[in-house]
Design an enzyme around this catalytic site. Structure first.
Site, PDB file in Angstrom:
ATOM      1  N   CYS A 131      -6.879   1.129   3.274  1.00 49.68           N
ATOM      2  CA  CYS A 131      -7.180  -0.274   2.966  1.00 49.68           C
ATOM      3  C   CYS A 131      -8.676  -0.536   2.973  1.00 49.68           C
ATOM      4  CB  CYS A 131      -6.596  -1.220   4.017  1.00 49.68           C
ATOM      5  SG  CYS A 131      -4.838  -1.143   4.196  1.00 49.68           S
ATOM      6  N   CYS A 145      -0.502   2.380   9.391  1.00 47.01           N
ATOM      7  CA  CYS A 145      -0.677   1.306   8.410  1.00 47.01           C
ATOM      8  C   CYS A 145       0.542   1.318   7.486  1.00 47.01           C
ATOM      9  CB  CYS A 145      -1.947   1.531   7.596  1.00 47.01           C
ATOM     10  SG  CYS A 145      -1.973   0.555   6.100  1.00 47.01           S
ATOM     11  N   HIS A 148      -0.137   2.325   3.759  1.00 51.93           N
ATOM     12  CA  HIS A 148      -0.545   3.679   3.385  1.00 51.93           C
ATOM     13  C   HIS A 148       0.156   4.784   4.160  1.00 51.93           C
ATOM     14  CE1 HIS A 148      -3.752   1.128   1.793  1.00 51.93           C
ATOM     15  NE2 HIS A 148      -3.703   1.984   0.800  1.00 51.93           N
ATOM     16  N   LYS A 297       6.544  -0.615  -3.442  1.00 47.84           N
ATOM     17  CA  LYS A 297       5.313  -0.779  -4.190  1.00 47.84           C
ATOM     18  C   LYS A 297       4.938   0.571  -4.790  1.00 47.84           C
ATOM     19  CE  LYS A 297       1.145  -0.914  -2.393  1.00 47.84           C
ATOM     20  NZ  LYS A 297      -0.207  -1.220  -1.971  1.00 47.84           N
TER      21      LYS A 297
HETATM   22  N1  MSP Z   1     -11.038  -1.424  -4.963  1.00 48.44           N
HETATM   23  C1  MSP Z   1     -10.182  -2.444  -4.475  1.00 48.44           C
HETATM   24  C2  MSP Z   1     -10.391  -3.743  -5.222  1.00 48.44           C
HETATM   25  C3  MSP Z   1     -11.786  -4.262  -5.191  1.00 48.44           C
HETATM   26  S1  MSP Z   1     -11.956  -5.697  -6.141  1.00 48.44           S
HETATM   27  C4  MSP Z   1     -13.455  -6.270  -5.794  1.00 48.44           C
HETATM   28  C5  MSP Z   1      -8.721  -2.023  -4.636  1.00 48.44           C
HETATM   29  N2  MSP Z   1      -8.481  -1.099  -5.562  1.00 48.44           N
HETATM   30  S2  MSP Z   1      -7.050  -0.470  -5.935  1.00 48.44           S
HETATM   31  O1  MSP Z   1      -7.324   0.643  -6.799  1.00 48.44           O
HETATM   32  O2  MSP Z   1      -6.309  -0.214  -4.748  1.00 48.44           O
HETATM   33  O3  MSP Z   1      -6.269  -1.470  -6.836  1.00 48.44           O
HETATM   34  C6  MSP Z   1      -6.242  -2.831  -6.634  1.00 48.44           C
HETATM   35  C7  MSP Z   1      -5.400  -3.593  -7.609  1.00 48.44           C
HETATM   36  O4  MSP Z   1      -4.533  -2.787  -8.425  1.00 48.44           O
HETATM   37  C8  MSP Z   1      -4.409  -4.514  -6.950  1.00 48.44           C
HETATM   38  O5  MSP Z   1      -4.880  -5.663  -6.435  1.00 48.44           O
HETATM   39  C9  MSP Z   1      -3.613  -4.842  -8.148  1.00 48.44           C
HETATM   40  O6  MSP Z   1      -4.360  -5.662  -8.972  1.00 48.44           O
HETATM   41  C10 MSP Z   1      -3.399  -3.516  -8.782  1.00 48.44           C
HETATM   42  N3  MSP Z   1      -2.189  -2.914  -8.249  1.00 48.44           N
HETATM   43  C11 MSP Z   1      -2.101  -1.797  -7.505  1.00 48.44           C
HETATM   44  N4  MSP Z   1      -0.793  -1.514  -7.277  1.00 48.44           N
HETATM   45  C12 MSP Z   1      -0.012  -2.433  -7.849  1.00 48.44           C
HETATM   46  C13 MSP Z   1       1.376  -2.578  -8.052  1.00 48.44           C
HETATM   47  N5  MSP Z   1       2.273  -1.756  -7.591  1.00 48.44           N
HETATM   48  N6  MSP Z   1       1.772  -3.638  -8.794  1.00 48.44           N
HETATM   49  C14 MSP Z   1       0.875  -4.503  -9.343  1.00 48.44           C
HETATM   50  N7  MSP Z   1      -0.410  -4.373  -9.173  1.00 48.44           N
HETATM   51  C15 MSP Z   1      -0.902  -3.422  -8.368  1.00 48.44           C
HETATM   52  O7  MSP Z   1      -7.877  -2.573  -3.974  1.00 48.44           O
END
Ligand code: MSP
Length: 510
Positions: A131, A145, A148, A297
């Protein structure tokens, strides 16, 4: 009209692109393309978040410098939008010089705002590297967590802190005044009660790391990855167009899209940081749910990844975009299945839309030798079906109703299919006395399809262009074209190629 600036979260460069990332990217692109169709000055931003501590760890394991490692893996992310038919106006990397410099200026602005909003303190706590956030004991499940499935690490160090607690009142007031600041409403309530529960200051720096943006007044520390990443939404505007600063043009008219996992960072921390640095808060934030497969998820650490590019390889970008918008009501959590891509491809795209185009063009070719006369019949059923379409879809997309707007267009597709059945052009063609009637029916079907193609252009841009071409119509997709009676007369129209041919390859395994 205020310019429209839409963002996706920036994705962790060290993770593998999966369908959840594709989901937000597609949604942002639909909103951006739609606003462009309405003539609005629009900017779409996506990109990658590179300074996660995991990047430095993995790079070291591979004997690479973190930057070298990031440069190698970033390509998977650059190709994601392109393969999905998404054309961002800028793809940001947080290792860009322009970003690093802006973050330093931004943090310095907060430090020097005269209110001691950045101060030094000691932080001790359990930290989840997945996270990139501290966790409290009660957030853990069996010591791990839950997001994860890993045990957080104990971290104790001297850090710079941001005085989030000083912004509690301002945030409370914002949530009180702006009913649609954060959408959907139940997400606004979640953020509001988090604020009401009392805000804790948080650490914005890390000690002893070399991978990250140095804190300008204390270079032994680097910016905490979130204090660095959130700033991308502003920093990108300062160097996306060399020699131009786009902040005055696009800020604060920004719409942030994000999933619920990062609500607090975006809906609480980020506005407070902006206020502290003397910027206006974002115009709106839309928090969508997770796309779930088998009710879990989708994420790499849970071993449940669907590579969006595999799906694109089999079905093409448009059917994947269509499925993203349609499979789960945007904003809600929802179970989606990979089999659903095939089902929608065959039933909705193939039958409802593709067959309508094939039948319509085949009838014009057969009964009128490919000539379509301009005979709009005002007062017709098709005119009535089309009349409210443009406004209805625009209103839904203005409020981020990605799924509802598409359903509204699909009602028209179904309406046109019913119109074929009720008017039965094959009967009219048998009776010379009804030639005018047949001309009008054929015109109405072509015109209805043309308007649908324009309305669909933000969702399935390639398909939309193919439909217009097959109907012998210009590629104009201005929103004013979503209305009755705009079809140009055509000669030499032939039966269209199937829009969505049958696919025999098996769908990729979920
Ligand atoms: N790097 C941070 C975000 C920083 S923004 C200033 C992060 N990255 S991440 O790679 O984990 O992806 C974040 C985003 O991916 C989620 O908020 C969402 O928009 C999208 N998703 C990731 N898994 C998802 C699903 N299973 N379903 C829908 N959206 C999801 O957090």
């Amino acid at each position: 009209m205020e310019p429209y600036y839409v963002t996706t979260p920036i994705y962790y460069v060290n993770s593998t692109p999966h369908i959840g990332h594709a989901y937000t990217t597609v949604a942002a692109d639909v909103f951006a393309r739609h606003q462009r169709q309405r003539g609005r000055d629009t900017f779409l931003l996506t990109g990658v978040d590179e300074h996660a501590s995991k990047v430095a760890r993995v790079a070291e394991e591979q004997g690479l410098r973190p930057q070298e490692y990031a440069d190698r893996i970033v390509e998977a992310w650059r190709s994601l939008p392109a393969r999905l038919g998404v054309a961002p106006d800028f793809f940001i990397r947080t290792s860009d010089e322009g970003h690093k410099q802006f973050v330093q200026e931004f943090l310095t602005r907060i430090k020097e705002n005269g209110r001691e909003d950045i101060y030094q303190g000691v932080y001790a706590g359990l930290y989840c590297v997945g996270c990139e956030a501290f966790k409290t004991e009660d957030e853990l499940v069996d010591g791990k967590c839950p997001e994860h499935d890993i045990e957080p690490e104990w971290i104790e160090e001297r850090n710079w802190f941001f005085r989030l607690s000083a912004y509690q009142e301002q945030l409370r007031a914002l949530y009180g005044e702006r009913a649609d600041w954060v959408l959907p409403g139940f997400r606004a309530n979640e953020a509001r009660s988090f604020v009401a529960g009392g805000l804790q200051d948080f650490s914005i720096s890390r000690e002893g790391l070399s991978w990250g943006i140095p804190i300008p007044w204390d270079t032994d520390q680097v910016a905490y990855v979130w204090a660095d990443a959130l700033v991308n939404y502003l920093s990108a505007l300062t160097y996306a167009r060399p020699g131009e600063n786009l902040i005055a043009r696009y800020w604060p008219g920004v719409r942030h899209l994000l999933a619920k996992d990062i609500l607090r960072f975006h809906c609480v921390y980020w506005p407070a940081m902006l206020l502290a640095a003397g910027y206006e808060v974002p115009r709106q934030l839309f928090v969508h749910g997770y796309l779930l497969l088998d009710d879990r998820k989708i994420s790499k650490s849970l071993g449940n990844v669907v590579d969006p590019l595999d799906l694109v390889d089999v079905y093409g970008a448009d059917p994947v975009r269509f499925w993203c918008a349609r499979s789960v009501s945007f904003g809600q959590d929802g179970a989606a299945s990979v089999a659903g891509v095939r089902e929608r491809y065959e039933r909705e795209l193939g039958n409802d839309l593709g067959n309508l185009l094939s039948r319509t063009t085949a009838m014009v070719a057969r009964y009128r030798d490919g000539e379509l006369r301009a005979v709009p019949s005002f007062g017709s059923e098709v005119e009535a079906i089309l009349a409210p379409l443009g406004d209805d879809v625009a209103a839904r997309l203005d409020s981020f109703d990605l799924t509802g707007a598409l359903e509204r267009i699909w009602e028209v597709v179904r309406g046109l299919n019913r119109h074929v059945e009720t008017t039965a052009p094959w009967q009219l063609a048998k009776d010379d006395a009804r030639a005018d009637e047949l001309d009008r029916v054929l015109y109405d079907l072509v015109d209805g399809l043309r308007a649908v193609a324009v309305a669909l252009a933000s969702y399935v841009p390639e398909t939309s262009a193919r439909i217009l071409e097959a109907l012998g119509q210009p590629p104009t997709i201005d929103w004013s074209e979503v209305s009755y009676g705009r079809t140009q007369p055509v000669e030499g129209l032939g039966p269209a190629e199937p829009l969505f041919p049958r696919i025999d390859e098996p769908a990729p395994a979920a």
